[in-house]
Scaffold this motif. Sequence first.
Motif, mmCIF file in Angstrom:
data_model
loop_
_atom_site.group_PDB
_atom_site.id
_atom_site.type_symbol
_atom_site.label_atom_id
_atom_site.label_comp_id
_atom_site.label_asym_id
_atom_site.label_seq_id
_atom_site.Cartn_x
_atom_site.Cartn_y
_atom_site.Cartn_z
ATOM 1 N N THR A 79 0.814 -1.223 0.000
ATOM 2 C CA THR A 79 0.000 0.000 0.000
ATOM 3 C C THR A 79 0.846 1.270 0.000
ATOM 4 O O THR A 79 0.300 2.368 -0.002
ATOM 5 C CB THR A 79 -0.935 0.029 1.228
ATOM 6 O OG1 THR A 79 -0.157 0.168 2.413
ATOM 7 C CG2 THR A 79 -1.790 -1.225 1.298
ATOM 8 N N LEU A 80 2.162 1.116 0.011
ATOM 9 C CA LEU A 80 3.079 2.246 0.165
ATOM 10 C C LEU A 80 4.133 2.222 -0.937
ATOM 11 O O LEU A 80 4.838 1.231 -1.105
ATOM 12 C CB LEU A 80 3.746 2.122 1.537
ATOM 13 C CG LEU A 80 4.561 3.253 2.104
ATOM 14 C CD1 LEU A 80 3.741 4.522 2.212
ATOM 15 C CD2 LEU A 80 5.079 2.853 3.482
ATOM 16 N N ILE A 81 4.236 3.303 -1.704
ATOM 17 C CA ILE A 81 5.248 3.413 -2.757
ATOM 18 C C ILE A 81 6.091 4.652 -2.514
ATOM 19 O O ILE A 81 5.573 5.750 -2.326
ATOM 20 C CB ILE A 81 4.625 3.479 -4.167
ATOM 21 C CG1 ILE A 81 3.955 2.157 -4.524
ATOM 22 C CG2 ILE A 81 5.696 3.811 -5.220
ATOM 23 C CD1 ILE A 81 3.304 2.128 -5.897
ATOM 24 N N CYS A 82 7.397 4.452 -2.524
ATOM 25 C CA CYS A 82 8.358 5.551 -2.412
ATOM 26 C C CYS A 82 8.886 5.846 -3.817
ATOM 27 O O CYS A 82 9.468 4.974 -4.476
ATOM 28 C CB CYS A 82 9.501 5.139 -1.486
ATOM 29 S SG CYS A 82 10.734 6.437 -1.260
ATOM 30 N N VAL A 90 17.302 3.916 -4.311
ATOM 31 C CA VAL A 90 16.663 2.790 -3.628
ATOM 32 C C VAL A 90 17.622 2.218 -2.595
ATOM 33 O O VAL A 90 17.263 1.977 -1.445
ATOM 34 C CB VAL A 90 16.220 1.700 -4.633
ATOM 35 C CG1 VAL A 90 15.750 0.437 -3.912
ATOM 36 C CG2 VAL A 90 15.129 2.231 -5.558
ATOM 37 N N SER A 91 18.866 2.021 -3.005
ATOM 38 C CA SER A 91 19.883 1.474 -2.108
ATOM 39 C C SER A 91 20.108 2.395 -0.905
ATOM 40 O O SER A 91 20.231 1.932 0.229
ATOM 41 C CB SER A 91 21.193 1.263 -2.869
ATOM 42 O OG SER A 91 22.197 0.830 -2.013
ATOM 43 N N GLY A 101 8.000 -0.513 2.287
ATOM 44 C CA GLY A 101 7.068 -0.525 1.160
ATOM 45 C C GLY A 101 7.777 -0.853 -0.138
ATOM 46 O O GLY A 101 8.842 -1.455 -0.160
ATOM 47 N N LEU A 102 7.159 -0.428 -1.232
ATOM 48 C CA LEU A 102 7.699 -0.640 -2.573
ATOM 49 C C LEU A 102 8.288 0.663 -3.095
ATOM 50 O O LEU A 102 8.153 1.715 -2.468
ATOM 51 C CB LEU A 102 6.580 -1.130 -3.502
ATOM 52 C CG LEU A 102 5.898 -2.429 -3.092
ATOM 53 C CD1 LEU A 102 4.720 -2.717 -4.018
ATOM 54 C CD2 LEU A 102 6.882 -3.585 -3.095
ATOM 55 N N TYR A 103 8.912 0.589 -4.243
ATOM 56 C CA TYR A 103 9.545 1.755 -4.854
ATOM 57 C C TYR A 103 9.021 1.974 -6.263
ATOM 58 O O TYR A 103 8.473 1.064 -6.897
ATOM 59 C CB TYR A 103 11.065 1.564 -4.943
ATOM 60 C CG TYR A 103 11.746 1.565 -3.606
ATOM 61 C CD1 TYR A 103 12.166 2.752 -3.010
ATOM 62 C CD2 TYR A 103 11.972 0.376 -2.919
ATOM 63 C CE1 TYR A 103 12.783 2.756 -1.784
ATOM 64 C CE2 TYR A 103 12.595 0.364 -1.685
ATOM 65 C CZ TYR A 103 12.997 1.564 -1.117
ATOM 66 O OH TYR A 103 13.607 1.558 0.099
ATOM 67 N N HIS A 104 9.251 3.182 -6.747
ATOM 68 C CA HIS A 104 9.066 3.482 -8.166
ATOM 69 C C HIS A 104 10.202 4.415 -8.574
ATOM 70 O O HIS A 104 10.356 5.494 -8.004
ATOM 71 C CB HIS A 104 7.719 4.140 -8.448
ATOM 72 C CG HIS A 104 7.447 4.261 -9.905
ATOM 73 N ND1 HIS A 104 6.940 3.214 -10.643
ATOM 74 C CD2 HIS A 104 7.671 5.272 -10.769
ATOM 75 C CE1 HIS A 104 6.846 3.592 -11.903
ATOM 76 N NE2 HIS A 104 7.289 4.840 -12.005
#
Length: 197
Positions: A79-82, A90-91, A101-104
């Motif tokens: 439910t969470l995207i950074c 990202v690293s 959460g997840l990344y974009h």
Amino acid sequence: MYDGIVQELIDELGRLPGVGPKSAQRIAFHILQTPSFDVSRLAKLLAEVRERVKFCERCGNVSESELCAICRDPRRDQTLICVVEDAKDVSAIERTREFRGLYHVLGGAINPMAGVGPNELRIRELMTRLADGTVQEIILATNPNLEGEATAAYLSRLMGDMQIAVTRLASGLPVGGDLEYADEVTLGRAFAGRRSA
């Protein structure tokens, strides 16, 4: 300054980001003067990286498969995207151990002077990810410089009518800096104190 191939090596190393002429010269002479330096292994790894590494189909992070390890991890908060500019960000965020959460990865930032507009970034892919209603919060973690702020403002306006919380990393990150150079404590505090965009 040097003859032939030595100067070519220095020039080629100097083309790498963050490597100036003096650093390129130091690296070149380290390679030349260190008998234990495995040049063939370095060359093989460089070729393998170019051949095997690609970008995650979902988030744009570096990966050796269609989806990166983060996107494949079922323990991550779906439910969470950074949203970050580059895969190296990202690293930097993962080192804080604050974000689950997840990344974009956008693939850059809006920069009209360099000819980079919204259409050159992975914004369309981000909007597609948001369409199914799973995501409840977007954290805008673009760099705290002019381009990063412009990108964050653009994304915030674009998502304004959606039923998604849009937040921005809190202060603690230096203006004009890059996420990859921030230490874990500063970046961790910025995550903990994020605010509405």
